[in-house]
Design an enzyme around this catalytic site. Sequence first.
Site: not given
Ligand SMILES: Nc1ncnc2c1ncn2[C@@H]1O[C@H](COP(=O)(O)OP(=O)(O)OP(=O)(O)O)[C@@H](O)[C@H]1O
Length: 368
Positions: A97, A119, A212
Site C-alpha cells: 500500500g 510503514k 480519519d
Molecule cells: N497492519 C496492516 N496490515 C495490513 N495492511 C496494512 C496495515 N497497515 C496498513 N496496511 C495497508 O497499507 C495501506 C496504507 O496504510 P496507512 O493508511 O496506514 O498509511 P498512511 O500513509 O497513513 O495512509 P494515508 O496517507 O492515507 O493516511 C493501507 O490502506 C493498507 O492497505
Amino acid sequence: MVCAAGPARTNEEQSGVLPKEASNEGSMPRASTLLGRRASFTDMALVNVPSVVRQSGRQAQLRSHAVQVAEGGGAHAPVHLRSEVITSNFAKFERIGMGSSSVAYRALRLCDNRTVVIKALRRLDVGPVSLAKREFDLLTNFRHPNIIVALDFLESLSCVALVLEDIAGRTLRSVVRSTCAGRLDELCSMRLFVQVAAGLAYLHGRNTVHRDLKPDNCLVSKGGVLKLIDFNVAASTEGGELLTPTGTREFRAPEVLNRPYASPADVWSLGLCLHFMLHGRTPSRDSDDEPTATSAAAASTETYSEDAADGSSDGGGGSPRGRAMTEQPRDAWGGSAWALQRCCLQDWRQRATAQELFAGASGWLAGR
Ligand SMILES: Nc1ncnc2c1ncn2[C@@H]1O[C@H](COP(=O)(O)OP(=O)(O)OP(=O)(O)O)[C@@H](O)[C@H]1O
C-alpha cells in the site's frame, strides 16, 4: 533490536462479535450462489480475499509477487528500506500500500519469523515522520481487539519505519467493492459496524479521537475481524475540544469545519461507513458536497425501506417505507436504520456515543 514490544495478539484472540460464517473457511461457494442477491459475509470472506490470503504460510508469501517484492532482504530491499536497521532485521519485502507520505510493506521479521507490516517514511519528511512517531506512541498505549497493534518504531539516518501487526486481509472499501452487488447485506454490515463501534468506544474512553475514520482505514481479516488503522491524525481531547480541521472530506462531520469538535465527529464518520457498507457509496455520491445530516438521514430511510421492500433483511420488520425517519421500528431497534439515524445527526450533542452504538448493535445482533 526490533522485538522490543514483544509478541502481539493474533487475529484469533479477538472479541466474541465475529460473524459465525467467518469460521467457515474450508470451501469455496459456487458462483451461482452469489448471483441475484447481496453477498453475505461468507461470500465475501471466501471469494473476495486475494489468493495470497487464502493460501497459508511461507508458500503464500512466495506466491504473492504481483506487486513489488525483494527476495532475501538485505541488498535487495526496496529503495525506501535500504537502511541497515531495516535490512538486517527484515526480509521478503512486498509492497502492499501507499499512503500520502509512507509506503507500506509486508515483510518477514527475522527475530521471530513473524510477518509484519512496515510503514516506511523518508527521514527528510519531518512532519509525517513526527506523525508516525506519535502514531506509534499512541498505539502502544492501546490494547483492543479492533485496534491495530504497533510492534516497533525503527529509526535510521535515511528512513523511519513503523512496524505493525499484519492484518492479512483487505480494507473495508475493498471488501464492499469486491462483492457481487457492490454492497453488503444488513447483517454483515452490522457485524462489521459493531466492531468499528467497539474500537471507537475504547478510543473515546481514553479521550482520543481517530479523526480519519473511513472504509480505507478499517482492515478486515479473512476471518472477519475488523481493525482500525492509520492513527496519524488521532488526537487527545484531554486538553479540551479540538480545533484543527482534518480527516477525509467525504466522511468528515459538519462540526469539524465549524469547530470545535470532539469524539462525536468519529460517530458521524462511523455512520457514513455503515452507509457505505449498505449502499456501496456515501450519501453524497453524485455531488462534490460533503454528506449533510439531511442526506445521511434520508439515506437511513433508504436503507430501511430498501431492506424491508426487497426482503433481503428483516430489519424493517415489514413496516412501511419511511417509518424509520420518524420512529424506531420495534424489531429493528439497533438495526442499521436506527444506527444511521443515531450517528448522522447534525447536532453532535444528539448523536449516540460509540459505546451506546456498540451496545445497541450488539443487542440487535444477538437477537438475529
Ligand atoms: N497492519 C496492516 N496490515 C495490513 N495492511 C496494512 C496495515 N497497515 C496498513 N496496511 C495497508 O497499507 C495501506 C496504507 O496504510 P496507512 O493508511 O496506514 O498509511 P498512511 O500513509 O497513513 O495512509 P494515508 O496517507 O492515507 O493516511 C493501507 O490502506 C493498507 O492497505
